[in-house]
Design a protein around this motif. Structure first.
Motif, PDB file in Angstrom:
ATOM      1  N   LEU A  82       0.850  -1.177   0.000  1.00  0.00           N
ATOM      2  CA  LEU A  82       0.000   0.000   0.000  1.00  0.00           C
ATOM      3  C   LEU A  82       0.897   1.242   0.000  1.00  0.00           C
ATOM      4  CD1 LEU A  82      -2.482  -1.074   2.833  1.00  0.00           C
ATOM      5  CD2 LEU A  82      -2.806  -1.302   0.359  1.00  0.00           C
ATOM      6  N   LEU A  83       0.320   2.377  -0.417  1.00  0.00           N
ATOM      7  CA  LEU A  83       1.093   3.623  -0.409  1.00  0.00           C
ATOM      8  C   LEU A  83       1.634   3.907   0.992  1.00  0.00           C
ATOM      9  CD1 LEU A  83      -1.114   5.972  -2.640  1.00  0.00           C
ATOM     10  CD2 LEU A  83       0.933   4.688  -3.295  1.00  0.00           C
ATOM     11  N   GLY A  84       0.858   3.568   2.012  1.00  0.00           N
ATOM     12  CA  GLY A  84       1.245   3.821   3.398  1.00  0.00           C
ATOM     13  C   GLY A  84       2.393   2.970   3.894  1.00  0.00           C
ATOM     14  N   ASP A  85       2.820   1.997   3.085  1.00  0.00           N
ATOM     15  CA  ASP A  85       3.974   1.176   3.484  1.00  0.00           C
ATOM     16  C   ASP A  85       5.285   1.865   3.149  1.00  0.00           C
ATOM     17  OD1 ASP A  85       2.264  -1.839   2.372  1.00  0.00           O
ATOM     18  OD2 ASP A  85       2.282  -0.868   4.356  1.00  0.00           O
ATOM     19  N   SER A  86       5.212   3.000   2.465  1.00  0.00           N
ATOM     20  CA  SER A  86       6.418   3.761   2.159  1.00  0.00           C
ATOM     21  C   SER A  86       7.052   4.232   3.456  1.00  0.00           C
ATOM     22  CB  SER A  86       6.082   4.976   1.285  1.00  0.00           C
ATOM     23  OG  SER A  86       5.588   4.579   0.029  1.00  0.00           O
ATOM     24  N   ALA A  87       8.308   3.850   3.666  1.00  0.00           N
ATOM     25  CA  ALA A  87       8.958   4.126   4.952  1.00  0.00           C
ATOM     26  C   ALA A  87      10.404   3.676   4.874  1.00  0.00           C
ATOM     27  CB  ALA A  87       8.251   3.394   6.091  1.00  0.00           C
ATOM     28  N   LEU A  88      11.134   3.977   5.950  1.00  0.00           N
ATOM     29  CA  LEU A  88      12.469   3.433   6.159  1.00  0.00           C
ATOM     30  C   LEU A  88      12.313   2.178   7.013  1.00  0.00           C
ATOM     31  CD1 LEU A  88      15.591   3.872   5.879  1.00  0.00           C
ATOM     32  CD2 LEU A  88      15.466   5.092   8.071  1.00  0.00           C
ATOM     33  N   TYR A  89      12.809   1.060   6.530  1.00  0.00           N
ATOM     34  CA  TYR A  89      12.725  -0.192   7.286  1.00  0.00           C
ATOM     35  C   TYR A  89      14.088  -0.482   7.887  1.00  0.00           C
ATOM     36  CZ  TYR A  89       8.078  -0.800   5.507  1.00  0.00           C
ATOM     37  OH  TYR A  89       6.744  -0.608   5.244  1.00  0.00           O
ATOM     38  N   LEU A  90      14.082  -0.604   9.196  1.00  0.00           N
ATOM     39  CA  LEU A  90      15.315  -0.762   9.945  1.00  0.00           C
ATOM     40  C   LEU A  90      15.397  -2.153  10.553  1.00  0.00           C
ATOM     41  CD1 LEU A  90      15.100   2.686  11.744  1.00  0.00           C
ATOM     42  CD2 LEU A  90      16.878   2.047  10.109  1.00  0.00           C
ATOM     43  N   CYS A  91      16.579  -2.695  10.529  1.00  0.00           N
ATOM     44  CA  CYS A  91      16.860  -3.984  11.146  1.00  0.00           C
ATOM     45  C   CYS A  91      17.851  -3.739  12.279  1.00  0.00           C
ATOM     46  CB  CYS A  91      17.449  -4.926  10.108  1.00  0.00           C
ATOM     47  SG  CYS A  91      18.078  -6.475  10.774  1.00  0.00           S
ATOM     48  N   ALA A  92      17.666  -4.438  13.373  1.00  0.00           N
ATOM     49  CA  ALA A  92      18.582  -4.334  14.506  1.00  0.00           C
ATOM     50  C   ALA A  92      18.970  -5.724  14.973  1.00  0.00           C
ATOM     51  CB  ALA A  92      17.937  -3.573  15.655  1.00  0.00           C
ATOM     52  N   SER A  93      20.197  -5.864  15.449  1.00  0.00           N
ATOM     53  CA  SER A  93      20.598  -7.153  16.008  1.00  0.00           C
ATOM     54  C   SER A  93      21.093  -6.967  17.437  1.00  0.00           C
ATOM     55  CB  SER A  93      21.670  -7.830  15.149  1.00  0.00           C
ATOM     56  OG  SER A  93      22.957  -7.260  15.326  1.00  0.00           O
ATOM     57  N   SER A  94      20.994  -8.031  18.208  1.00  0.00           N
ATOM     58  CA  SER A  94      21.511  -8.004  19.577  1.00  0.00           C
ATOM     59  C   SER A  94      21.956  -9.409  19.964  1.00  0.00           C
ATOM     60  CB  SER A  94      20.468  -7.471  20.558  1.00  0.00           C
ATOM     61  OG  SER A  94      19.343  -8.318  20.602  1.00  0.00           O
ATOM     62  N   LEU A  95      22.760  -9.450  21.030  1.00  0.00           N
ATOM     63  CA  LEU A  95      23.326 -10.724  21.470  1.00  0.00           C
ATOM     64  C   LEU A  95      22.258 -11.675  21.985  1.00  0.00           C
ATOM     65  CD1 LEU A  95      26.636  -9.795  23.332  1.00  0.00           C
ATOM     66  CD2 LEU A  95      26.389 -11.423  21.443  1.00  0.00           C
ATOM     67  N   ARG A  96      21.294 -11.102  22.701  1.00  0.00           N
ATOM     68  CA  ARG A  96      20.306 -11.940  23.370  1.00  0.00           C
ATOM     69  C   ARG A  96      18.898 -11.531  22.951  1.00  0.00           C
ATOM     70  NH1 ARG A  96      21.981 -10.215  29.423  1.00  0.00           N
ATOM     71  NH2 ARG A  96      24.225 -10.059  29.146  1.00  0.00           N
ATOM     72  N   ASP A  97      17.924 -12.217  23.502  1.00  0.00           N
ATOM     73  CA  ASP A  97      16.538 -11.826  23.274  1.00  0.00           C
ATOM     74  C   ASP A  97      16.153 -10.779  24.316  1.00  0.00           C
ATOM     75  OD1 ASP A  97      14.913 -14.696  24.862  1.00  0.00           O
ATOM     76  OD2 ASP A  97      16.507 -13.365  25.515  1.00  0.00           O
ATOM     77  N   THR A  98      14.900 -10.588  24.512  1.00  0.00           N
ATOM     78  CA  THR A  98      14.339  -9.597  25.435  1.00  0.00           C
ATOM     79  C   THR A  98      14.888  -8.202  25.167  1.00  0.00           C
ATOM     80  OG1 THR A  98      15.931 -10.005  27.230  1.00  0.00           O
ATOM     81  CG2 THR A  98      13.898 -11.288  27.217  1.00  0.00           C
ATOM     82  N   TYR A  99      15.150  -7.897  23.875  1.00  0.00           N
ATOM     83  CA  TYR A  99      15.509  -6.547  23.460  1.00  0.00           C
ATOM     84  C   TYR A  99      16.712  -6.008  24.225  1.00  0.00           C
ATOM     85  CZ  TYR A  99      10.874  -7.462  21.843  1.00  0.00           C
ATOM     86  OH  TYR A  99       9.797  -8.070  21.285  1.00  0.00           O
ATOM     87  N   TYR A 100      17.672  -6.871  24.462  1.00  0.00           N
ATOM     88  CA  TYR A 100      18.960  -6.451  24.990  1.00  0.00           C
ATOM     89  C   TYR A 100      19.567  -5.433  24.015  1.00  0.00           C
ATOM     90  CZ  TYR A 100      23.579  -6.949  27.113  1.00  0.00           C
ATOM     91  OH  TYR A 100      24.756  -6.717  27.744  1.00  0.00           O
ATOM     92  N   GLU A 101      20.663  -4.790  24.401  1.00  0.00           N
ATOM     93  CA  GLU A 101      21.248  -3.701  23.624  1.00  0.00           C
ATOM     94  C   GLU A 101      21.225  -3.988  22.122  1.00  0.00           C
ATOM     95  OE1 GLU A 101      25.194  -2.842  24.803  1.00  0.00           O
ATOM     96  OE2 GLU A 101      25.219  -0.875  23.837  1.00  0.00           O
ATOM     97  N   GLN A 102      20.555  -3.106  21.381  1.00  0.00           N
ATOM     98  CA  GLN A 102      20.337  -3.319  19.953  1.00  0.00           C
ATOM     99  C   GLN A 102      21.223  -2.409  19.122  1.00  0.00           C
ATOM    100  OE1 GLN A 102      16.267  -3.467  18.715  1.00  0.00           O
ATOM    101  NE2 GLN A 102      15.967  -5.303  19.929  1.00  0.00           N
ATOM    102  N   TYR A 103      21.701  -2.969  17.990  1.00  0.00           N
ATOM    103  CA  TYR A 103      22.520  -2.227  17.036  1.00  0.00           C
ATOM    104  C   TYR A 103      21.792  -2.235  15.700  1.00  0.00           C
ATOM    105  CZ  TYR A 103      26.215  -2.562  20.487  1.00  0.00           C
ATOM    106  OH  TYR A 103      26.937  -2.451  21.649  1.00  0.00           O
ATOM    107  N   PHE A 104      21.656  -1.051  15.110  1.00  0.00           N
ATOM    108  CA  PHE A 104      20.842  -0.892  13.911  1.00  0.00           C
ATOM    109  C   PHE A 104      21.673  -0.860  12.639  1.00  0.00           C
ATOM    110  CE2 PHE A 104      16.420  -0.156  15.070  1.00  0.00           C
ATOM    111  CZ  PHE A 104      16.528  -0.073  16.449  1.00  0.00           C
ATOM    112  N   GLY A 105      21.075  -1.376  11.577  1.00  0.00           N
ATOM    113  CA  GLY A 105      21.632  -1.252  10.253  1.00  0.00           C
ATOM    114  C   GLY A 105      21.253   0.086   9.633  1.00  0.00           C
ATOM    115  N   PRO A 106      21.732   0.343   8.404  1.00  0.00           N
ATOM    116  CA  PRO A 106      21.483   1.635   7.755  1.00  0.00           C
ATOM    117  C   PRO A 106      20.071   1.789   7.213  1.00  0.00           C
ATOM    118  CG  PRO A 106      22.743   0.214   6.322  1.00  0.00           C
ATOM    119  CD  PRO A 106      22.629  -0.510   7.620  1.00  0.00           C
ATOM    120  N   GLY A 107      19.331   0.686   7.128  1.00  0.00           N
ATOM    121  CA  GLY A 107      17.943   0.772   6.684  1.00  0.00           C
ATOM    122  C   GLY A 107      17.767   0.569   5.185  1.00  0.00           C
ATOM    123  N   THR A 108      16.545   0.223   4.831  1.00  0.00           N
ATOM    124  CA  THR A 108      16.110   0.156   3.437  1.00  0.00           C
ATOM    125  C   THR A 108      14.972   1.152   3.269  1.00  0.00           C
ATOM    126  OG1 THR A 108      16.677  -2.176   3.103  1.00  0.00           O
ATOM    127  CG2 THR A 108      14.982  -1.241   1.662  1.00  0.00           C
TER     128      THR A 108
END
Lengths: 113, 106
Positions: A82-108
């Protein structure tokens, strides 16, 4: 060490089409999260995966899906764009689950016309 | 879900000035991070600070988890500090505030 990488950098799609976005986490990180950032707003959580299992899902329609592969890379798929899906999509990774310290990529940056 | 409020929404400073950015959250959280988003959209980690105080150069942060707020201090601001600063908290999921847009003028 390489940071989080995402591909492609930019993408233009037409309404109704399908898109696949890719993310490679930092080496050793087992958790990947996806976010959507619309212009002028903070990122919104879409999914979190840890050890190839979905651990969290935000308030997004079923058109959005994701998966994590044995090498911990991940794909985000969006159907029936949809037109509303236009956005920056960001991916983040971390060592553990439960949203431990996250590091982001540059985005698409996705543009739907 | 948890509400995250950041203030002020916009801040304009002269180079060399100090500033304090605030993040309030509505419930207990497991984790809290501060990020700086540069003009190209990259989110840069500043602090992972679920509680306590940390310092990194001209930046420092304090989180008082029992009172549900965190502060980010920027001292001797530089033009390269310009951008949007986000606070993000985590419990059941990760929630971002709307951000503080900082402009540092030479």
């Amino acid at each position: 060490d390489a940071g989080v990488t995402q591909s492609p950098t930019h993408l233009i799609k037409t309404r109704g089409q399908h898109v696949t976005l890719r993310c490679s986490p930092i080496s050793g990180h087992k958790s990947v999260s996806w976010y959507q950032q619309v212009l002028g707003q903070g990122p919104q959580f879409i999914f979190q995966y840890y050890e190839k299992e979905e651990r969290g899902r935000g308030n997004f329609p079923d058109r959005f899906s994701a998966r994590q592969f044995p090498n911990y890379s991940s794909e985000l798929n969006v159907n029936a764009l949809l037109l509303g899906d236009s956005a920056l999509y960001l991916c983040a990774s971390s060592l553990r689950d439960t949203y431990y310290e996250q590091y982001f990529g540059p985005g698409t940056r996705l543009t739907v016309t | 879900g948890i509400q995250v409020e950041q203030s002020p929404p916009d801040l304009i400073l002269q180079e060399g000035a100090n500033s304090t950015l605030r993040c309030n959250f509505s419930d207990s959280v497991n984790n809290l991070q501060w990020f700086h988003q540069n003009p190209w959209g990259q989110l840069i980690n500043l602090f992972y600070i679920p509680s306590g105080t940390k310092q990194n150069g001209r930046l420092s942060a304090t989180t008082v988890a029992t009172e549900r707020y965190s502060l980010l201090y920027i001292s001797s601001s530089q033009t390269t500090d310009s951008g949007v600063y986000f606070c993000a908290v985590a419990r059941d999921d990760m929630r971002f505030g709307a951000g503080t847009r900082l402009t540092v003028k030479p």
